[in-house]
Design a protein around this motif. Structure first.
Motif, PDB file in Angstrom:
ATOM      1  N   ALA A   9      33.668 -38.212  59.547  1.00 49.56           N
ATOM      2  CA  ALA A   9      33.507 -39.465  58.810  1.00 49.56           C
ATOM      3  C   ALA A   9      34.711 -39.725  57.908  1.00 49.56           C
ATOM      4  O   ALA A   9      35.157 -40.871  57.765  1.00 49.56           O
TER       5      ALA A   9
ATOM      6  N   ASP B 264      37.487 -40.995  60.265  1.00 46.11           N
ATOM      7  CA  ASP B 264      37.233 -42.350  60.760  1.00 46.11           C
ATOM      8  C   ASP B 264      37.379 -43.402  59.668  1.00 46.11           C
ATOM      9  O   ASP B 264      37.716 -44.559  59.953  1.00 46.11           O
ATOM     10  N   ALA B 265      37.152 -43.003  58.430  1.00 47.28           N
ATOM     11  CA  ALA B 265      37.178 -43.976  57.336  1.00 47.28           C
ATOM     12  C   ALA B 265      38.586 -44.483  57.036  1.00 47.28           C
ATOM     13  O   ALA B 265      38.748 -45.632  56.612  1.00 47.28           O
TER      14      ALA B 265
END
Length: 348
Positions: A209, A212-213
């Motif tokens: 995460a 991906d952020a």
């Protein structure tokens, strides 16, 4: 005799040993797609030969690299150091202009032992398909050509983990491999992304995460994901990757060209597999210089039949030709291309 066209004519490991053991040669040619490594080794040579003193460093660029300027730089005596260093950028020494071509063989064959001359070229192969024969012969006799291609996957993943650790973060092998894929296996592309991820992550452990952020995937990585989706006939997945390409401000022609090039590479890889040839054969026959990219091409090609890829290549070629004639809405036509590629030959 021209400089060999295989990647790593003079291995990076040998160059590293030269530098560590203070046996730096008089003539090098640095080139290849991994600009981070090119610049890293230039900095290491500078540290070894000049330290903090730049008085014995001469830098020439492009048009100011005349025969006289190059000769003067090469023959200049070192000042306060044992050797002088000459760095030449933006000059394809294997295919220079007429004046430099006439003088280069003599200059390259008479470099004083107290001088180190480094030509720094870009991603493409120096000399192209027709290198100057006399210069190539001189370089083969007196110089060392180092191709800085993308590192192998395991090496790259370890490098990412080390850089994350230096920033106080723990990155697992799986997350390092994922980040490497988004950066196209290129160190220079990964450096700012590693810093962004480390700054963004709240915890010590880097998560998917976190990546991906903040990470912006390079276009090549998006194309790899798109072709994976096409192989799986996953229209939604392929459309999602196309959307990422569009957000990177690619024009329709650029997107079609990249997709078409990917399909041609996969077709070549499939033919290599069907012929019982190796990765090395594929890289040599089709000019692929990165083992990282070659492994992806061959893996993806196994998910297609040769016939399905042949039809995909034809579809992309027809789509590219539309750029020369009238066409409908760009995004509609790209969506139609993705649909056709995913639909493919159900018997293939």
């Amino acid at each position: 005799m021209a400089i060999r066209k295989t990647p790593g004519d003079y291995p990076q490991a040998s160059l590293r040993k030269d530098i560590n053991e203070n046996r730096i040669s008089s003539l090098y040619l640095f080139w290849g797609e991994e600009s981070y490594l090119r610049e890293f080794y230039i900095s290491e040579i500078i540290k070894k030969l000049a330290g903090d003193d730049d008085s014995s460093i001469r830098i020439l660029n492009g048009k100011n690299c005349t025969p006289q300027a190059l000769s003067d730089a090469v023959l200049s005596c070192p000042f306060l150091t044992e050797r002088s260093l000459v760095i030449v950028r933006e000059v394809d020494i294997l295919s220079p202009d007429a004046k430099l071509a006439a003088a280069a063989p003599g200059i390259l064959s008479s470099i004083p032992p107290e001088t180190c001359l480094v030509f720094v070229w870009g991603e493409t192969e120096p000399g192209g398909s027709r290198p100057n024969k006399k210069i190539a012969e001189a370089f083969s006799s007196f110089g060392k050509s180092v191709c800085f291609s993308r590192p192998a996957a395991d090496e790259f993943n370890r490098w990412i983990r080390r850089r994350m650790a230096a920033l106080g973060k723990n990155c697992s092998s799986a997350e390092a491999a994922y980040l490497a894929g988004l950066c196209g296996g290129l160190m220079y592309a990964a450096i700012p992304e590693i810093e962004k991820v480390a700054a963004y992550a709240r915890g010590t452990d880097i998560t998917r995460a976190d990546i991906d952020a903040v990470v912006t995937p390079v276009a090549e990585a998006v194309i790899f994901s798109l072709t994976d989706a096409v192989a799986a006939r996953d229209i939604a997945g392929a459309e999602a990757q196309l959307e990422i390409l569009m957000k990177q401000k690619l024009r329709r022609e650029e997107a079609v060209a990249q997709i078409g090039a990917a399909m041609r590479r996969l077709y070549a890889a499939r033919l290599t597999i069907d012929s019982g040839k190796s990765r090395a054969d594929y890289m040599s026959a089709f000019g692929v210089r990165s083992t990282y990219a070659a492994d992806i091409h061959l893996r993806q090609a196994r998910a297609f039949s040769a016939e399905r890829l042949r039809k995909a290549v034809k579809l992309c070629a027809l789509e590219e030709q539309k750029g020369f004639y009238g066409r409908l809405n760009d995004r509609v036509e790209l969506d139609a291309l993705i649909f056709s590629l995913c639909k493919g030959d159900r018997h293939g």
